[in-house]
Design a protein around this motif. Sequence first.
Motif, PDB file in Angstrom:
ATOM      1  N   THR A 121       0.802  -1.239   0.000  1.00  0.00           N
ATOM      2  CA  THR A 121       0.000   0.000   0.000  1.00  0.00           C
ATOM      3  C   THR A 121       0.834   1.288   0.000  1.00  0.00           C
ATOM      4  O   THR A 121       0.258   2.367  -0.117  1.00  0.00           O
ATOM      5  N   SER A 176      -0.126   3.770  -2.696  1.00  0.00           N
ATOM      6  CA  SER A 176      -1.559   3.847  -3.012  1.00  0.00           C
ATOM      7  C   SER A 176      -2.028   5.240  -3.408  1.00  0.00           C
ATOM      8  O   SER A 176      -3.012   5.381  -4.137  1.00  0.00           O
ATOM      9  N   TYR A 187      -3.309  -3.802  -7.707  1.00  0.00           N
ATOM     10  CA  TYR A 187      -2.724  -3.786  -6.360  1.00  0.00           C
ATOM     11  C   TYR A 187      -2.276  -5.185  -5.946  1.00  0.00           C
ATOM     12  O   TYR A 187      -2.987  -6.163  -6.144  1.00  0.00           O
ATOM     13  N   ASP A 222      -7.235   1.080  -3.059  1.00  0.00           N
ATOM     14  CA  ASP A 222      -6.680   0.282  -4.170  1.00  0.00           C
ATOM     15  C   ASP A 222      -7.709  -0.714  -4.703  1.00  0.00           C
ATOM     16  O   ASP A 222      -7.801  -0.935  -5.909  1.00  0.00           O
TER      17      ASP A 222
END
Length: 754
Positions: A278, A281, A311, A371
């Motif tokens: 992440t 992101s 992702y 995401d």
Amino acid sequence: MDLKENLTAVTQAQFGRLPDACTDRQLYHALLALTQKLAADRPAPQGGRKLYYFSAEFLMGKLLSNNLLALGLFEETRSLLEDMGRSLAAIEECEPEPSLGNGGLGRLAACFLDSIAALDLPGDGVGLNYHYGLFRQKFACRKQQEQPDPWIEPESWLLDTGRRYTVPFGGFELEAVLYDMAVPGANGGTANRLHLFDVPDPADPPANGIDFDKRDVAHCLTSFLYPDDSDRDGQLLRVYQQYFMVSAGAQMILDELAERGFGPGDLGDRVAIQINDTHPSMVIPELIRLLTAGGMSFDDAAAQVEKSCAYTNHTILAEALEKWPLEYIQTVAPQLVPIIQELDRRARQRSGDSRVAILDEWGRVHMAHMDIHFGHSVNGVAALHTEILKNSELKPFYDLYPEKFNNKTNGVTFRRWLQACDPALSAWITDRIGDGWKKDAAELEKLLPCADDAGSLAGLLEVKQHNKRRLQRMLARRQGVEVDENSIFDIQVKRLHEYKRQQMNALWVIFKYLEIKSGRRPARPITVLFGAKAAPAYTMAKHIIHLILCLQALTESDPEVRPWLRVVMVENYNVSWAEALIPACDISEQISLASKEASGTSNMKFMANGAVTLGTMDGANVEIAELVGPENIYTFGASSDEVIGLYAGGGYHPLEHYHRPGVEYLVDFLISPELMSIGDPGVLTALWRDMKHKDWFMALLDVESYIARKEQALAEYEDRTAWARKMLVNIAKSGYFSSDRTIAQYNDEIWRLR
Ligand SMILES: *Cc1c(COP(=O)(O)O)cnc(C)c1O
């Protein structure tokens, strides 16, 4: 190209002398200049769609051998240097290792860049140019100390592109300087790039350890990977780093799109973006911001971005799924706040389930949720991990978007992790099946018939012995310890984390120590090797390092035990250490608590180098076990379903396990006079107490079956031919874990670059 002529031209120009008269360092710089030029001269691969792999980490390792290999010059350079009485290995010692990563996730990104280029796919990495890396680990008083790890020399793999972008932070702007590293493809004759953004005026290394002024964002943004985030300034600095990376990266993507002759409305068709965990992101709201600022509607911008972005989830450890207070984003990048709020509104329209909202009731932004809603793909990194995501961790999302979920079992590049790090084994393989495996690792299966060939098996054992001697020399040189090349090398190297359960391996060391003390010697000496960095603020992990270093001191100083059991923890475990340790390994320790290790990748590297796995049914170990069959792996311990059930029902009580007769004396040894006199009593007591009363990652649940299985493996090692057969099957079946296979799947199912 005549290598000798070219090298001579460089050494003459740079140092005014012939290669023979150069020092190793001069030869390193000459080879650096030569390979850098050859790589830079290669064109970028062409394709309708281009990939950008965004990652906070790229754990590249040293690049000289890797790049020589990709340019097809590795063997030629090695023999040219040998003719001169020099060694490529010694020359590569002069190369500083960039420490731009932390562990598996960063190393995965590096393996992926290598495979993307080898498959001749157009795809670049995007990250940050941390000047002092993660940190350099030192041991003092049997404890970890952290120091800056400066790796950038005036001449390095970094090339200043001359490109600059302006990143708008709340209250000030900061220029992003773009450096590139060439990533030459092994088969393609082309080169991709790793784009690393930097600040224009980076700070000098801190005077005192890794402490610095975290509010001095303009100078310190690229000082360290993961600066301490135990306070607000540290957390804000991480958000500054993340936004800096994605804002500059997004601007670069749109520039390149225009240079390729496309408009912003072509983004979804022409650009693929992979968000590695992440940390990157914010590229989603940032791209929407840039597109809408250019006049596109919010709907269209979100649609373009969704078509581009995908992702990768790397963990189910809740504490690792980032949630930043919206207030931080208000400080760092206020222009993103209305966009994130609009994305949250849209997410809530799609589902009334508050568990899938982007903003929670405490005003925190769930980065992964952004995401999943606004990208087109979510992948886990091993079959078991993806199933856990679908069935428990991300179940509400899976119910909403089943079509977005897919698995991409991790892989490693066999060019670095077999060809370059294990030339002896590579030659043994090629002698048997030719060198087709270098292009297609699946061809390693052709080795299987050699399982019945005594000559081949004997040769394989000789290769392992050769690599053990090589490691033995390295340990003597770097750590000043002499290990016994005829002992069994049992190796656990990976980041230090309670879920990886180095503490359980330490309990085995205690078991074996006490066995030897009471007269029960093993059939053969055993050397247990550890390598691990602990996050600077992770107290329990540092306690475990202390325990291991105390056990090392204890066994080393006991003349009764030392001939039979050695414990060695290497200092500053990194890619170079891995390249020496893995080829020398007999038993690969992959003992994480089932369900907690998303995939693991060192398990794959060990397998490809002929180590036999001792492991739980976790991450990619499950797939290894399926491939090699039960007679060629040692598995043990609770299953992931059992573990998930124990967490859900609160059914794990370490004290119950502690009171078992086979466990209590091992745990209590932590506070024995022997150990307390060597180590820090406060630390050992804290560790002992935690193990008895908390043991969050259930070491005591599995320790007995672990010890039993390890005893079996050590005993079966004595049938050398049977063991060599296990090694061979592991090597032969390892081709599945080539990152070339992984990347081909990403391309076929997510990126569709061509
Ligand atoms: C492969 C690798 C890792 C990942 O190890 P795991 O055991 O899969 O966690 C970490 N660090 C280095 C240096 C590596 O090469």
